[in-house]
Motif scaffolding. Structure first.
Motif, PDB file in Angstrom:
ATOM      1  N   THR A 154       0.831  -1.198   0.000  1.00  0.00           N
ATOM      2  CA  THR A 154       0.000   0.000   0.000  1.00  0.00           C
ATOM      3  C   THR A 154       0.870   1.254   0.000  1.00  0.00           C
ATOM      4  O   THR A 154       2.014   1.234   0.462  1.00  0.00           O
ATOM      5  N   ARG A 155       0.309   2.320  -0.530  1.00  0.00           N
ATOM      6  CA  ARG A 155       0.982   3.627  -0.539  1.00  0.00           C
ATOM      7  C   ARG A 155       0.011   4.622   0.069  1.00  0.00           C
ATOM      8  O   ARG A 155      -1.059   4.874  -0.478  1.00  0.00           O
ATOM      9  N   THR A 156       0.418   5.165   1.228  1.00  0.00           N
ATOM     10  CA  THR A 156      -0.445   6.071   1.971  1.00  0.00           C
ATOM     11  C   THR A 156       0.217   7.440   2.086  1.00  0.00           C
ATOM     12  O   THR A 156       1.354   7.538   2.568  1.00  0.00           O
ATOM     13  N   GLN A 157      -0.482   8.474   1.656  1.00  0.00           N
ATOM     14  CA  GLN A 157       0.020   9.843   1.758  1.00  0.00           C
ATOM     15  C   GLN A 157      -0.061  10.288   3.207  1.00  0.00           C
ATOM     16  O   GLN A 157      -1.074  10.097   3.866  1.00  0.00           O
ATOM     17  N   ASN A 158       1.003  10.873   3.723  1.00  0.00           N
ATOM     18  CA  ASN A 158       1.045  11.392   5.091  1.00  0.00           C
ATOM     19  C   ASN A 158       0.753  12.889   5.081  1.00  0.00           C
ATOM     20  O   ASN A 158       1.006  13.567   4.080  1.00  0.00           O
ATOM     21  N   PRO A 159       0.240  13.429   6.198  1.00  0.00           N
ATOM     22  CA  PRO A 159      -0.093  14.860   6.263  1.00  0.00           C
ATOM     23  C   PRO A 159       1.086  15.785   5.982  1.00  0.00           C
ATOM     24  O   PRO A 159       0.900  16.898   5.504  1.00  0.00           O
ATOM     25  N   ASP A 160       2.316  15.341   6.257  1.00  0.00           N
ATOM     26  CA  ASP A 160       3.489  16.198   6.069  1.00  0.00           C
ATOM     27  C   ASP A 160       4.022  16.173   4.633  1.00  0.00           C
ATOM     28  O   ASP A 160       5.077  16.737   4.345  1.00  0.00           O
ATOM     29  N   GLY A 161       3.313  15.510   3.717  1.00  0.00           N
ATOM     30  CA  GLY A 161       3.741  15.476   2.319  1.00  0.00           C
ATOM     31  C   GLY A 161       4.565  14.254   1.959  1.00  0.00           C
ATOM     32  O   GLY A 161       4.830  14.009   0.785  1.00  0.00           O
ATOM     33  N   THR A 162       4.984  13.484   2.958  1.00  0.00           N
ATOM     34  CA  THR A 162       5.693  12.237   2.676  1.00  0.00           C
ATOM     35  C   THR A 162       4.660  11.148   2.387  1.00  0.00           C
ATOM     36  O   THR A 162       3.455  11.392   2.484  1.00  0.00           O
ATOM     37  N   ALA A 163       5.123   9.971   2.042  1.00  0.00           N
ATOM     38  CA  ALA A 163       4.223   8.829   1.859  1.00  0.00           C
ATOM     39  C   ALA A 163       4.873   7.603   2.489  1.00  0.00           C
ATOM     40  O   ALA A 163       6.096   7.486   2.529  1.00  0.00           O
ATOM     41  N   THR A 164       4.050   6.709   2.975  1.00  0.00           N
ATOM     42  CA  THR A 164       4.538   5.475   3.567  1.00  0.00           C
ATOM     43  C   THR A 164       4.087   4.305   2.707  1.00  0.00           C
ATOM     44  O   THR A 164       2.917   4.212   2.339  1.00  0.00           O
ATOM     45  N   ILE A 165       5.032   3.454   2.380  1.00  0.00           N
ATOM     46  CA  ILE A 165       4.738   2.250   1.607  1.00  0.00           C
ATOM     47  C   ILE A 165       4.665   1.098   2.606  1.00  0.00           C
ATOM     48  O   ILE A 165       5.631   0.811   3.308  1.00  0.00           O
ATOM     49  N   GLY A 166       3.496   0.489   2.670  1.00  0.00           N
ATOM     50  CA  GLY A 166       3.248  -0.610   3.596  1.00  0.00           C
ATOM     51  C   GLY A 166       3.449  -1.958   2.917  1.00  0.00           C
ATOM     52  O   GLY A 166       3.156  -2.106   1.740  1.00  0.00           O
ATOM     53  N   PHE A 167       3.928  -2.918   3.648  1.00  0.00           N
ATOM     54  CA  PHE A 167       4.199  -4.262   3.141  1.00  0.00           C
ATOM     55  C   PHE A 167       3.414  -5.270   3.965  1.00  0.00           C
ATOM     56  O   PHE A 167       3.489  -5.277   5.181  1.00  0.00           O
ATOM     57  N   ALA A 168       2.658  -6.119   3.297  1.00  0.00           N
ATOM     58  CA  ALA A 168       1.934  -7.202   3.953  1.00  0.00           C
ATOM     59  C   ALA A 168       2.150  -8.463   3.144  1.00  0.00           C
ATOM     60  O   ALA A 168       2.135  -8.436   1.915  1.00  0.00           O
ATOM     61  N   ALA A 169       2.369  -9.567   3.853  1.00  0.00           N
ATOM     62  CA  ALA A 169       2.571 -10.849   3.196  1.00  0.00           C
ATOM     63  C   ALA A 169       1.944 -11.929   4.060  1.00  0.00           C
ATOM     64  O   ALA A 169       2.013 -11.871   5.282  1.00  0.00           O
ATOM     65  N   HIS A 170       1.316 -12.899   3.406  1.00  0.00           N
ATOM     66  CA  HIS A 170       0.732 -13.997   4.162  1.00  0.00           C
ATOM     67  C   HIS A 170       0.641 -15.241   3.282  1.00  0.00           C
ATOM     68  O   HIS A 170       0.682 -15.161   2.064  1.00  0.00           O
ATOM     69  N   CYS A 171       0.550 -16.377   3.958  1.00  0.00           N
ATOM     70  CA  CYS A 171       0.416 -17.651   3.255  1.00  0.00           C
ATOM     71  C   CYS A 171      -0.688 -18.452   3.931  1.00  0.00           C
ATOM     72  O   CYS A 171      -1.289 -17.999   4.898  1.00  0.00           O
ATOM     73  N   ASP A 172      -0.919 -19.637   3.411  1.00  0.00           N
ATOM     74  CA  ASP A 172      -1.966 -20.490   3.957  1.00  0.00           C
ATOM     75  C   ASP A 172      -1.405 -21.859   4.336  1.00  0.00           C
ATOM     76  O   ASP A 172      -2.137 -22.825   4.434  1.00  0.00           O
ATOM     77  N   GLY A 173      -0.106 -21.941   4.525  1.00  0.00           N
ATOM     78  CA  GLY A 173       0.527 -23.219   4.831  1.00  0.00           C
ATOM     79  C   GLY A 173       0.526 -23.519   6.313  1.00  0.00           C
ATOM     80  O   GLY A 173       0.893 -22.663   7.116  1.00  0.00           O
ATOM     81  N   SER A 174       0.141 -24.720   6.674  1.00  0.00           N
ATOM     82  CA  SER A 174       0.125 -25.110   8.083  1.00  0.00           C
ATOM     83  C   SER A 174       1.541 -25.273   8.635  1.00  0.00           C
ATOM     84  O   SER A 174       1.749 -25.265   9.841  1.00  0.00           O
ATOM     85  N   MET A 175       2.520 -25.403   7.756  1.00  0.00           N
ATOM     86  CA  MET A 175       3.918 -25.553   8.170  1.00  0.00           C
ATOM     87  C   MET A 175       4.668 -24.217   8.124  1.00  0.00           C
ATOM     88  O   MET A 175       5.884 -24.185   8.175  1.00  0.00           O
ATOM     89  N   GLY A 176       3.939 -23.125   7.992  1.00  0.00           N
ATOM     90  CA  GLY A 176       4.575 -21.819   7.917  1.00  0.00           C
ATOM     91  C   GLY A 176       4.743 -21.368   6.484  1.00  0.00           C
ATOM     92  O   GLY A 176       4.382 -22.070   5.542  1.00  0.00           O
ATOM     93  N   CYS A 177       5.254 -20.184   6.328  1.00  0.00           N
ATOM     94  CA  CYS A 177       5.407 -19.565   5.007  1.00  0.00           C
ATOM     95  C   CYS A 177       6.832 -19.754   4.494  1.00  0.00           C
ATOM     96  O   CYS A 177       7.779 -19.784   5.261  1.00  0.00           O
ATOM     97  N   LYS A 178       6.926 -19.812   3.190  1.00  0.00           N
ATOM     98  CA  LYS A 178       8.230 -19.878   2.549  1.00  0.00           C
ATOM     99  C   LYS A 178       8.173 -18.991   1.321  1.00  0.00           C
ATOM    100  O   LYS A 178       7.359 -19.251   0.441  1.00  0.00           O
ATOM    101  N   PRO A 179       8.954 -17.937   1.271  1.00  0.00           N
ATOM    102  CA  PRO A 179      10.035 -17.579   2.190  1.00  0.00           C
ATOM    103  C   PRO A 179       9.514 -17.031   3.513  1.00  0.00           C
ATOM    104  O   PRO A 179       8.333 -16.727   3.664  1.00  0.00           O
ATOM    105  N   ASN A 180      10.429 -16.863   4.449  1.00  0.00           N
ATOM    106  CA  ASN A 180      10.109 -16.271   5.739  1.00  0.00           C
ATOM    107  C   ASN A 180       9.642 -14.842   5.511  1.00  0.00           C
ATOM    108  O   ASN A 180      10.327 -14.057   4.854  1.00  0.00           O
TER     109      ASN A 180
END
Length: 168
Positions: A87-113
């Motif tokens: 995600t890319r979110t505009q901040n009030p001070d004129g900067t922007a924050t790029i958000g990172f989200a990752a998920h999997c559906d594996g019962s043994m965990g995600c690969k890559p970490n």
């Protein structure tokens, strides 16, 4: 209020996840540092790098790519591969924050970490990894597959080792 709810969800999700081995403290530091660009030009370059990274690292196809969202399909039932939402979110001070989200559906965990993936993502987007584009240069092809990392704070999300999404 939105940040508070997001932080609470992150803590609840993280508490429910067990870790398979320790995450390197340096990786954790990179992964949890917010990805905030200062100018429109810098943000545009970083956003292009973000899309290039996702395209080169995701098992799943990109489902949506706008000025504020890059999202892959997935995760597929029972698979360990990470699905991404940037995600890319505009901040009030004129900067922007790029958000990172990752998920999997594996019962043994995600690969890559997810933590490593998040750290790799942030370094690539910032241009601080070997082979990463510098300045206003057009992004080159991403490095080979590595683990992905979630962005802490600022509403970034990462997958837990049990396959649950973790937002930081």
């Amino acid at each position: 209020m939105k940040k508070g709810l997001l932080a609470a969800l992150c803590l609840a999700a993280a508490a429910g996840c067990s870790t398979q081995g320790q995450v390197d403290p340096d990786v954790m530091q990179i992964a949890t540092t917010p990805l905030t660009c200062s100018t429109k030009a810098e943000c545009d370059v970083w956003w292009q790098r973000a899309q290039t990274w996702v395209a080169g690292h995701s098992t799943y196809r990109i489902e949506s790519a706008t000025n504020t969202l890059i999202q892959t399909t997935g995760p597929d039932g029972g698979k360990r591969a990470l699905a991404y939402q940037i995600t890319r979110t505009q901040n009030p001070d004129g900067t922007a924050t790029i958000g990172f989200a990752a998920h999997c559906d594996g019962s043994m965990g995600c690969k890559p970490n997810p933590w490593e993936a998040g750290a790799d993502f942030k370094e690539y987007v910032r241009g601080t990894t070997a082979g990463a584009p510098q300045g206003g240069a057009k992004p080159s092809q991403p490095r080979g597959p590595t683990a992905m990392h979630p962005d802490a704070m600022q509403g970034q999300s990462i997958p837990g080792t049990s396959g649950e999404a973790v937002t930081q």
